[in-house]
Motif scaffolding. Structure first.
Motif, PDB file in Angstrom:
ATOM      1  N   ALA A   1       0.765  -1.174   0.027  1.00 17.60           N
ATOM      2  CA  ALA A   1      -0.074   0.067   0.018  1.00 17.60           C
ATOM      3  C   ALA A   1       0.906   1.160  -0.074  1.00 17.60           C
ATOM      4  CB  ALA A   1      -0.986   0.065   1.274  1.00 17.60           C
ATOM      5  N   GLU A   2       2.170   1.311   0.781  1.00 20.00           N
ATOM      6  CA  GLU A   2       3.030   2.246   0.704  1.00 20.00           C
ATOM      7  C   GLU A   2       4.045   2.449  -0.735  1.00 20.00           C
ATOM      8  OE1 GLU A   2       3.949   0.799   3.897  1.00 20.00           O
ATOM      9  OE2 GLU A   2       2.020   1.632   4.996  1.00 20.00           O
TER      10      GLU A   2
ATOM     11  N   HIS B   1       6.180   0.092  -1.373  1.00 20.27           N
ATOM     12  CA  HIS B   1       7.510  -0.627  -1.420  1.00 20.27           C
ATOM     13  C   HIS B   1       7.421  -2.043  -1.655  1.00 20.27           C
ATOM     14  CE1 HIS B   1       7.362   2.515   1.896  1.00 20.27           C
ATOM     15  NE2 HIS B   1       8.451   2.829   1.182  1.00 20.27           N
ATOM     16  N   ARG B   2       8.160  -2.641  -2.354  1.00 23.88           N
ATOM     17  CA  ARG B   2       8.407  -3.945  -2.742  1.00 23.88           C
ATOM     18  C   ARG B   2       8.852  -4.800  -1.688  1.00 23.88           C
ATOM     19  NH1 ARG B   2       7.002  -4.762  -8.030  1.00 23.88           N
ATOM     20  NH2 ARG B   2       6.667  -3.043  -9.211  1.00 23.88           N
ATOM     21  N   GLY B   3       8.732  -5.939  -1.701  1.00 24.58           N
ATOM     22  CA  GLY B   3       9.505  -7.074  -0.822  1.00 24.58           C
ATOM     23  C   GLY B   3       8.843  -7.363   0.292  1.00 24.58           C
ATOM     24  N   ARG B   4       7.639  -6.860   0.359  1.00 24.95           N
ATOM     25  CA  ARG B   4       6.730  -7.156   1.928  1.00 24.95           C
ATOM     26  C   ARG B   4       5.408  -7.899   1.710  1.00 24.95           C
ATOM     27  NH1 ARG B   4       6.619  -0.744   3.869  1.00 24.95           N
ATOM     28  NH2 ARG B   4       8.753  -0.773   4.560  1.00 24.95           N
ATOM     29  N   THR B   5       5.014  -8.126   0.413  1.00 24.44           N
ATOM     30  CA  THR B   5       3.960  -8.839  -0.041  1.00 24.44           C
ATOM     31  C   THR B   5       4.203 -10.133  -0.766  1.00 24.44           C
ATOM     32  OG1 THR B   5       3.467  -7.613  -1.944  1.00 24.44           O
ATOM     33  CG2 THR B   5       2.604  -6.657   0.021  1.00 24.44           C
TER      34      THR B   5
END
Length: 145
Positions: free
Chosen positions: A125-126, A128-132
């Motif tokens: 949602a912000e 940024h990659r690598g979190r989902t």
């Protein structure tokens, strides 16, 4: 190569048009670990250098930075990288750019799969990659320079 994380998903292959199918990062890691496939990282040299890379993967850009121009040597390098009878599993940033690359590899006569989620996954949602999702998110082997 180290063993995949225990966040593993089923090793089902999602059928695809124009190439062998879509697979999870965990399935790709399992195939590479058992020598059933060659991992081809189709991201640009800049992406691998700045964001990280998978040890043992063949670095073979589909498109190259700057300008994302097609890699003129892609076909010959792909033929050299994947031994006869082995699968190619293709990794990009998010699992999108590797689809046309997998289609091209299939046209070359190589059994090719797209790795879903890619190396970094989709933005959260912000933005940024690598979190989902992605190779790194699932705790699979990678390094950064």
């Amino acid at each position: 190569m180290t063993q995949p994380s225990d966040k593993s998903a089923p090793s089902a292959i999602d059928p695809a048009e124009g190439y062998a199918g879509d697979i999870t990062p965990q399935t790709a890691a399992q195939w590479v670990a058992t020598d059933a496939a060659v991992l081809i990282d189709v991201r640009s040299d800049a992406e691998r250098e700045w964001v990280g890379y998978v040890p043992g993967a063949v670095p073979l850009a589909w498109k190259q930075w700057p300008g994302m121009a097609m890699n003129e040597g892609f076909d010959s390098a792909m033929r050299a990288a994947v031994p006869q009878g082995k699968k190619a599993v293709l990794l990009c940033r998010s699992g999108v750019r590797s689809i046309p690359a997998a289609k091209r590899v299939t046209q070359l006569g190589i059994e090719a799969y797209n790795i879903l989620e890619g190396f970094e996954g989709n933005p959260d949602a912000e933005g940024h990659r690598g979190r989902t999702g992605g190779w790194r998110f699932h705790g699979l082997p990678w390094k950064q320079n």
